[in-house]
Structures are given as structure tokens and as C-alpha cells.
Design a protein around this motif. Structure first.
Motif, PDB file in Angstrom:
ATOM      1  N   GLU A 273      -1.448  -5.374  11.240  1.00  0.00           N
ATOM      2  CA  GLU A 273      -2.800  -5.581  10.736  1.00  0.00           C
ATOM      3  C   GLU A 273      -3.603  -4.296  10.615  1.00  0.00           C
ATOM      4  O   GLU A 273      -4.746  -4.328  10.136  1.00  0.00           O
ATOM      5  N   THR A 274      -3.041  -3.154  11.029  1.00  0.00           N
ATOM      6  CA  THR A 274      -3.762  -1.885  10.915  1.00  0.00           C
ATOM      7  C   THR A 274      -3.323  -1.081   9.695  1.00  0.00           C
ATOM      8  O   THR A 274      -3.948  -0.084   9.346  1.00  0.00           O
ATOM      9  N   PHE A 275      -2.239  -1.488   9.063  1.00  0.00           N
ATOM     10  CA  PHE A 275      -1.752  -0.831   7.851  1.00  0.00           C
ATOM     11  C   PHE A 275      -1.984  -1.748   6.656  1.00  0.00           C
ATOM     12  O   PHE A 275      -1.670  -2.944   6.705  1.00  0.00           O
ATOM     13  N   HIS A 276      -2.517  -1.168   5.585  1.00  0.00           N
ATOM     14  CA  HIS A 276      -2.781  -1.943   4.377  1.00  0.00           C
ATOM     15  C   HIS A 276      -2.346  -1.166   3.140  1.00  0.00           C
ATOM     16  O   HIS A 276      -2.227   0.056   3.174  1.00  0.00           O
ATOM     17  N   LYS A 277      -2.116  -1.935   2.086  1.00  0.00           N
ATOM     18  CA  LYS A 277      -1.697  -1.354   0.822  1.00  0.00           C
ATOM     19  C   LYS A 277      -2.452  -2.042  -0.301  1.00  0.00           C
ATOM     20  O   LYS A 277      -2.766  -3.227  -0.218  1.00  0.00           O
ATOM     21  N   SER A 278      -2.733  -1.310  -1.365  1.00  0.00           N
ATOM     22  CA  SER A 278      -3.427  -1.877  -2.522  1.00  0.00           C
ATOM     23  C   SER A 278      -2.485  -2.732  -3.354  1.00  0.00           C
ATOM     24  O   SER A 278      -1.317  -2.368  -3.558  1.00  0.00           O
ATOM     25  N   THR A 279      -2.990  -3.850  -3.851  1.00  0.00           N
ATOM     26  CA  THR A 279      -2.178  -4.687  -4.742  1.00  0.00           C
ATOM     27  C   THR A 279      -1.883  -3.975  -6.050  1.00  0.00           C
ATOM     28  O   THR A 279      -0.926  -4.294  -6.737  1.00  0.00           O
ATOM     29  N   ASP A 280      -2.717  -2.979  -6.409  1.00  0.00           N
ATOM     30  CA  ASP A 280      -2.474  -2.215  -7.632  1.00  0.00           C
ATOM     31  C   ASP A 280      -1.166  -1.436  -7.566  1.00  0.00           C
ATOM     32  O   ASP A 280      -0.488  -1.248  -8.594  1.00  0.00           O
ATOM     33  N   SER A 281      -0.782  -0.993  -6.386  1.00  0.00           N
ATOM     34  CA  SER A 281       0.400  -0.146  -6.257  1.00  0.00           C
ATOM     35  C   SER A 281       1.689  -0.899  -6.534  1.00  0.00           C
ATOM     36  O   SER A 281       2.730  -0.295  -6.728  1.00  0.00           O
TER      37      SER A 281
END
Length: 283
Positions: A273-281
Motif C-alpha cells: 500500500e506504500t507503492f503506487h503506479k499510474s494507470t497511464d503507464s
């Protein structure tokens, strides 16, 4: 699968227009895009805006007048020349009108579909958006009972795909405009560049302004950081984002922005829950 790709690409993600600056070409292109079938929910239709030419725009900037929805029939009002269906899909409720013709009985498929489109049944409706007395409604030209409930799931996947594709396209256009306007190369993103754009220079950016993509400038700054720096499988750690934004956005606000971007579908968690990524990528 070519057919699947066509089905997805047909809703909201349109091919690039042919080059040309003539007014006639622009009108012709707008007319073509207006005929694209948009998969959507009832709420998306009800939140549409309309221009002077009766062209409708969804909030995620998809343009057209023809839509496809999957919904449950709550009521049927049988008039002399039309059937008025009250539809509900879990996001909202609206009416769809199907105009009837005495000759319809001569077409077994049409007659059978209407007989099976009863109260409580799920149907797929292809329709044109209309406005009656200030209320948006649908004028349906095809109604088909759902015979496999996987169709409902598939429809919402199609809606989500089209929605995310449209938002991704719009954000990419906004990013290019921002980069051109403020002189920040997207490949050299850092907090000092943010500070220069926001705090220094002749035309500081209003961080509370809301852009055409529905995001504030603060939200857009955080999202673009993920787009540039979160290309790995794990994305970006929230602490790194907080640190990068610290010169222009305080920590609590940055964390709140990340939470809102996750809840609105712009970001998703990866290894924890501390790492996130953009859906655009992933586009």
C-alpha cells in the motif's frame, strides 16, 4: 483478437483525424466522431454536457450522440406509438423510448426481443441521446435481452477501458501543453523544476485551479511525478513522492492527493500500500 480490439477501441478512443485545417474537414470529422458508439453507464449519460449543435460530451471528454448501456428494466409504459422503458444500472435511473410500428410483427427477431424485454430483465440498449424539456433521455433503436450474464461484466469492462483510455489521452494532451507553456521537460522532472514553475517566473501556476481533466494543479503535479518516475513494476514509494513535492505541497496534502488519485482510478497500489503506479503507464 481483432474483433475484441475493435469493440474496445470503438468506444471513446477514436483514431487520429486525417490532417487538414479546412472548416469543411473539421465539420466532417466532428460528424464522424459523433456517430461513434460510446459504451457508458447511466450516470455518465446524465452528467453529459451539450453544445449548440446538440453534440454530447461525457465528463471524460468522449464525444458523440450514440451510446450503449446494459441495465435492468424497472418499468414499461406501453403507449400507442412507443414503449417507454425505465432503466436502472446501479449508477442511476433514466428512461429510454422505443418507437413502435405495426409492421414490427413482420420481423420475428424484433418481435421476439421485445417480448423477452420484460420488467426485471437485463437488456443491452443502443440509443441516441436526446433532451426532452431539459431532461436527458434515450431514443433507442435497438434493445436486446441479455442471455448470458457475462455480458454485464463485459460491458462494464468495456466502459472502464474506454473511460481510462479517454482520460489518458486527455492527460497526455494537457501534459504536452503544460510542458510547452512552462518549459519543463517531462523527462527531467524534479522538485526544483516544480518550484520554478509554481513559485518563480513571470506567470506562476495556480495550484488550486481545476484543469479540463477534472484534476487540480496539485493533483496533476503529483500524477505527473508518477507518470515520469513510476515506470518500474513497483512504481513510486509514497515517501519519495512526499519528498519530491515538499517544496510546493505539504506532506499531509500530498498524502491526501495520493489517496484521492487512488480512489478515482488514476493510481493503483503495486507491491504494497506504500507503492503506487499510474494507470497511464500501462496504456
Amino acid at each position: 483478437n481483432i474483433n475484441t480490439k475493435r469493440m474496445f477501441d470503438g468506444g471513446g478512443f477514436m483514431s487520429q483525424a486525417n490532417p487538414g485545417n479546412g472548416e469543411g474537414e473539421e465539420i466532417s470529422e466532428k460528424k464522424r466522431l459523433g456517430q461513434v458508439l460510446i459504451p457508458c453507464t447511466i450516470k455518465m449519460i446524465q452528467e453529459c454536457s451539450v453544445d449548440s449543435d446538440q453534440h454530447y460530451y461525457t465528463k471524460d471528454h468522449r464525444f458523440g450522440t450514440q451510446v450503449k448501456i446494459v441495465a435492468c428494466i424497472e418499468n414499461i409504459d406501453n403507449k400507442d406509438t412507443r414503449l417507454i422503458y425505465t432503466l436502472c444500472d446501479g449508477t442511476g435511473k433514466m428512461n429510454a423510448t422505443v418507437w413502435t410500428d405495426p409492421n414490427d410483427d413482420a420481423f420475428p427477431t424484433t418481435s421476439e426481443r421485445r417480448q423477452n424485454s420484460v420488467q426485471g430483465a437485463y437488456v443491452t440498449i443502443t440509443a441516441k441521446i436526446k433532451e426532452y424539456g431539459g431532461t436527458i433521455a434515450l431514443s433507442a433503436f435497438d434493445i436486446r435481452p441479455v442471455t448470458d450474464f457475462n455480458e454485464i461484466t463485459y460491458h462494464y469492462l468495456e466502459v472502464a477501458h474506454s473511460h481510462l483510455k479517454a482520460k489518458s489521452t486527455q492527460r497526455n494532451q494537457n501534459t504536452q501543453l503544460a510542458t510547452t507553456s512552462h518549459g519543463i521537460p517531462s523527462s527531467n522532472w524534479n522538485s526544483s523544476a516544480i518550484s520554478a514553475t509554481v513559485g518563480g517566473g513571470a506567470a506562476p501556476m495556480d495550484l488550486d485551479a481545476v484543469g479540463s481533466n477534472g484534476l487540480s494543479a496539485k493533483q496533476d503535479k503529483v500524477l505527473q511525478y508518477y507518470n515520469v518516475n513510476g515506470t518500474s513494476d513497483e512504481g513510486c514509494h509514497i515517501d519519495n513522492v512526499v519528498q519530491a513535492m515538499s517544496s510546493v505541497i505539504d506532506e499531509n496534502t500530498t498524502r491526501q492527493i495520493i489517496d484521492s488519485l487512488v480512489s478515482e482510478g488514476f493510481l493503483y497500489s503495486t507491491i504494497d500500500e506504500t507503492f503506487h503506479k499510474s494507470t497511464d503507464s500501462d496504456s
